[in-house]
Design a protein around this motif. Structure first.
Motif, PDB file in Angstrom:
ATOM      1  N   ILE A 100       0.851  -1.194   0.000  1.00 30.71           N
ATOM      2  CA  ILE A 100       0.000   0.000   0.000  1.00 30.71           C
ATOM      3  C   ILE A 100       0.880   1.236   0.000  1.00 30.71           C
ATOM      4  O   ILE A 100       1.729   1.402   0.880  1.00 30.71           O
ATOM      5  N   THR A 101       0.673   2.088  -0.989  1.00 30.23           N
ATOM      6  CA  THR A 101       1.445   3.324  -1.016  1.00 30.23           C
ATOM      7  C   THR A 101       0.530   4.488  -1.344  1.00 30.23           C
ATOM      8  O   THR A 101      -0.629   4.304  -1.724  1.00 30.23           O
ATOM      9  N   GLY A 102       1.028   5.666  -1.215  1.00 27.96           N
ATOM     10  CA  GLY A 102       0.232   6.850  -1.506  1.00 27.96           C
ATOM     11  C   GLY A 102       0.897   8.081  -0.955  1.00 27.96           C
ATOM     12  O   GLY A 102       1.710   7.993  -0.036  1.00 27.96           O
ATOM     13  N   VAL A 103       0.565   9.209  -1.536  1.00 28.19           N
ATOM     14  CA  VAL A 103       1.163  10.465  -1.075  1.00 28.19           C
ATOM     15  C   VAL A 103       0.756  10.738   0.375  1.00 28.19           C
ATOM     16  O   VAL A 103      -0.283  10.263   0.818  1.00 28.19           O
ATOM     17  N   PRO A 104       1.571  11.500   1.089  1.00 30.48           N
ATOM     18  CA  PRO A 104       1.181  11.883   2.456  1.00 30.48           C
ATOM     19  C   PRO A 104      -0.164  12.605   2.416  1.00 30.48           C
ATOM     20  O   PRO A 104      -0.410  13.413   1.520  1.00 30.48           O
ATOM     21  N   GLY A 105      -1.032  12.269   3.328  1.00 29.43           N
ATOM     22  CA  GLY A 105      -2.349  12.897   3.347  1.00 29.43           C
ATOM     23  C   GLY A 105      -3.417  12.097   2.629  1.00 29.43           C
ATOM     24  O   GLY A 105      -4.607  12.427   2.704  1.00 29.43           O
ATOM     25  N   ALA A 106      -3.020  11.042   1.932  1.00 30.72           N
ATOM     26  CA  ALA A 106      -4.003  10.231   1.204  1.00 30.72           C
ATOM     27  C   ALA A 106      -4.828   9.373   2.160  1.00 30.72           C
ATOM     28  O   ALA A 106      -5.809   8.761   1.745  1.00 30.72           O
ATOM     29  N   LEU A 215      -2.879   4.540  -3.255  1.00 30.77           N
ATOM     30  CA  LEU A 215      -3.963   5.313  -2.643  1.00 30.77           C
ATOM     31  C   LEU A 215      -3.819   6.776  -3.051  1.00 30.77           C
ATOM     32  O   LEU A 215      -2.750   7.356  -2.910  1.00 30.77           O
ATOM     33  N   MET A 216      -4.907   7.347  -3.576  1.00 28.54           N
ATOM     34  CA  MET A 216      -4.845   8.721  -4.064  1.00 28.54           C
ATOM     35  C   MET A 216      -5.983   9.538  -3.459  1.00 28.54           C
ATOM     36  O   MET A 216      -6.906   9.004  -2.856  1.00 28.54           O
ATOM     37  N   LEU A 217      -5.914  10.836  -3.698  1.00 24.19           N
ATOM     38  CA  LEU A 217      -6.987  11.734  -3.305  1.00 24.19           C
ATOM     39  C   LEU A 217      -7.524  12.396  -4.557  1.00 24.19           C
ATOM     40  O   LEU A 217      -6.794  12.573  -5.520  1.00 24.19           O
ATOM     41  N   ILE A 238      -5.694   1.523  -8.351  1.00 31.06           N
ATOM     42  CA  ILE A 238      -5.633   2.840  -7.728  1.00 31.06           C
ATOM     43  C   ILE A 238      -6.931   3.007  -6.954  1.00 31.06           C
ATOM     44  O   ILE A 238      -8.011   2.673  -7.465  1.00 31.06           O
ATOM     45  N   THR A 239      -6.830   3.473  -5.724  1.00 27.43           N
ATOM     46  CA  THR A 239      -8.038   3.717  -4.948  1.00 27.43           C
ATOM     47  C   THR A 239      -8.073   5.184  -4.565  1.00 27.43           C
ATOM     48  O   THR A 239      -7.093   5.700  -4.015  1.00 27.43           O
ATOM     49  N   ILE A 240      -9.177   5.830  -4.881  1.00 30.43           N
ATOM     50  CA  ILE A 240      -9.323   7.226  -4.497  1.00 30.43           C
ATOM     51  C   ILE A 240     -10.067   7.276  -3.172  1.00 30.43           C
ATOM     52  O   ILE A 240     -11.237   6.921  -3.085  1.00 30.43           O
ATOM     53  N   ASN A 241      -9.334   7.670  -2.171  1.00 31.38           N
ATOM     54  CA  ASN A 241      -9.843   7.660  -0.807  1.00 31.38           C
ATOM     55  C   ASN A 241     -10.609   8.955  -0.519  1.00 31.38           C
ATOM     56  O   ASN A 241     -10.588   9.885  -1.326  1.00 31.38           O
TER      57      ASN A 241
END
Lengths: 370, 370
Positions: A100-106, A215-217, A238-241
């Motif tokens: 699981i990865t994603g930008v900080p804040g995702a 994980l994205m926003l 890709i999962t948009i949280n």
């Protein structure tokens, strides 16, 4: 220091079933080693047999101590760790490994907590590990703060382990990969490996998991900004949280945008078509669907053979990675080289020697006098 | 074979000033070595002194033969080559090194020919090298076909050398970097290094040039497709080629699109803001402006110190790259390792041994018995 020691007491109390968040290996020894006999007793060295037995019985305290051995840089500890790992290896490999990865804040921790609770409620046993090569104990690394996953860390069937402390990415990755083996031998059937969005560590995580989730926003139109294309290329989904409240519409738009972006990539070797989904971890909305998708992927790739062939090539990859890293370590830490390296570097920087002649001289020194 | 030998005759004729396109090192020996005394005479081994003298005098035939030594894998040749390089090093470094990349069809050779002729007409001396690790003599590698740059290859002040033949990227890159040194010592003040658009070789070229140019075409809206984002990130300028006839409008649109894409990237360390330009190599339109831009970049970075600091860190980079590659070569080609590697790989693939234990066993064998 007080908090640290408090934490120690709680963890070593055999009646305590809650927190399983463990610390790194550089703990200062107890300030007063005679303060509590129980600490001393618990700290006695276990035999390899005791470690293996404890792990196979699913004893979390012993698992934690074995992971500490894995993370330790002391040669004695490393020797014990390698023996434990070899003995556990036949019992490992039976989990689903999810990166699981994603930008900080995702919202990675909220997502992990929500999906983790879903898995546990369905009878699963979940270990959450992390790779964060930049972390240092003092700087509050990812997963270092147990309060981030409050519910999950209270669950008997969840084991949360922070990232091994700072070191080379190769070293940190090796420790995490070895910890996966121990967790699997201890009966964990689902392993999450979390990482932060900085290129190289994603590649390392991608090389040790079955499914890689990004994980994205929903952003403000510039969806592709901030995330490296190489990371999107690795993602199985890709999962948009945070698709909740007023954000739902934006999340749907982002979903469409990511979908068309994914179309630009060449087809995957797994036979799986990368998916774009939305969810709200905070409100536990559609998080179960993400997990269903992972299970679907596993079913597909088990059937077409990719699941196992991928695991095999990952094992091979790490063998070569490990060799190459240790060849470099042996060279650069060699006493004869350390000094000569500085001299040669200086000559190269001053155009007194070509890069390749400097390399050749250093290698001659290394190979002749070793 | 006839063409090959014909070519040989022409090249070795001292009165011949035209073609300077050289072949790789695996040439078959002359079918009948006694057919021409001239060939035999020209083939006699030169001393290091003769090589260095010839190069410094700008003798292209001797330069070519020295480059052949650099490209050879024979230990004797390598030893001579290293001595030549060391002796040439003090006279090297005074050129502008330009890296040129682009997708197939972007018109790299036409662009190089057009810009190359412009440089030569302005009194410059140009060497065109290439890195194409995938190339093989038989497969018509980039620059392997001398007809691609007909005008340029007829110029006395142009030296065109095809990519070293197939080998590891590290090996090919090393040879190219060493060839740069020889060309500079021979008085070439401009060096082009061409590469095809496949990720790793771009990184290698980027690490040996002062300015990195990405050649593109105006597409049909999906401008960013087909080119890796990482390559765009390395570019000091993007040039949209074939901006002629009905294509001019599309080229302008593409220019605008690339400009906004470049804005997404973080600022460069050089202090230079990457530019997007259009040109038509076929009609020699605005190609001079691209060259002016390169000169502008050189002036700026010489002034702010980046030009030299970049050259220095490149030299350092290649020292480390070279060490790491040779450490791996020494290990993987070690007779004790070759067999053990297969056995261990098999055990890892069959889950009988962990990746790290296999690595450890192999390294123990290597370091103990060497």
């Amino acid at each position: 220091m007080t908090t640290k020691d408090d934490h120690h007491h709680i963890e070593n109390d055999p009646s305590y079933k809650g927190l399983k968040v463990n610390k790194g290996v550089e703990d200062a020894p107890s300030i007063n080693p005679n303060a509590s006999k129980r600490i001393i007793k618990r700290k006695r060295q276990l035999s390899v047999d005791e470690y293996v037995k404890g792990i196979l019985e699913g004893n979390i305290t012993i698992l934690s101590r074995a992971v500490t051995m894995v993370e330790s840089s002391l040669p004695d500890h490393q020797q014990v760790a390698q023996q434990i790992i070899e003995r556990c290896l036949p019992y490992a490999g039976k989990s689903i490994r999810l990166g699981i990865t994603g930008v900080p804040g995702a919202g990675k921790s909220t997502f992990i907590e929500s999906m983790g609770m879903h898995i546990i409620r369905n009878g699963g046993k979940l270990a959450v590990l992390a790779i964060d090569p930049s972390s240092e104990r003092s700087k509050g690394s990812i997963l270092g703060d147990k309060t981030r996953m409050e519910k999950l860390s209270g669950e008997e069937n969840a084991y949360i382990r922070p990232s091994p402390s700072a070191g080379s990415l190769g070293g940190v990755a090796r420790k995490t990969r070895e910890t996966i083996i121990l967790c699997e031998a201890a009966g964990f059937d689902t392993i999450f490996i979390e990482t932060v969005g900085v290129g190289q560590s994603e590649t390392a995580v991608h090389s040790m998991v079955d499914f890689f989730l990004l994980l994205m926003l929903a952003g403000a139109g510039d969806e592709l900004q901030g995330i490296k294309r190489g990371i999107m290329e690795m993602a199985d989904a890709i999962t948009i949280n945070k698709a909740d409240g007023q954000n739902v519409e934006r999340a749907k738009l982002a979903q469409a945008e990511y979908r068309s972006a994914l179309h630009l990539f060449p087809p995957t070797k797994s036979g799986w078509t990368p998916e774009v989904k939305t969810c709200s971890s905070l409100y536990h909305k559609d998080v179960d669907k993400i997990w269903d998708m992972v299970l679907e992927y596993v079913a597909l790739t088990r059937k077409n053979g990719y699941f196992n062939s991928n695991r095999r090539s990952q094992a091979k990859y790490w063998m070569y990675e490990s060799i190459n890293e240790q060849l470099r370590n042996n060279f650069y830490h060699h006493p004869l080289i350390k000094q000569a390296l500085l001299t040669n570097e200086e000559q190269v920087l001053n155009d007194e020697k070509s890069s390749f002649m400097a390399a050749k001289d250093l290698l001659d020194t290394y190979f002749e006098r070793k």
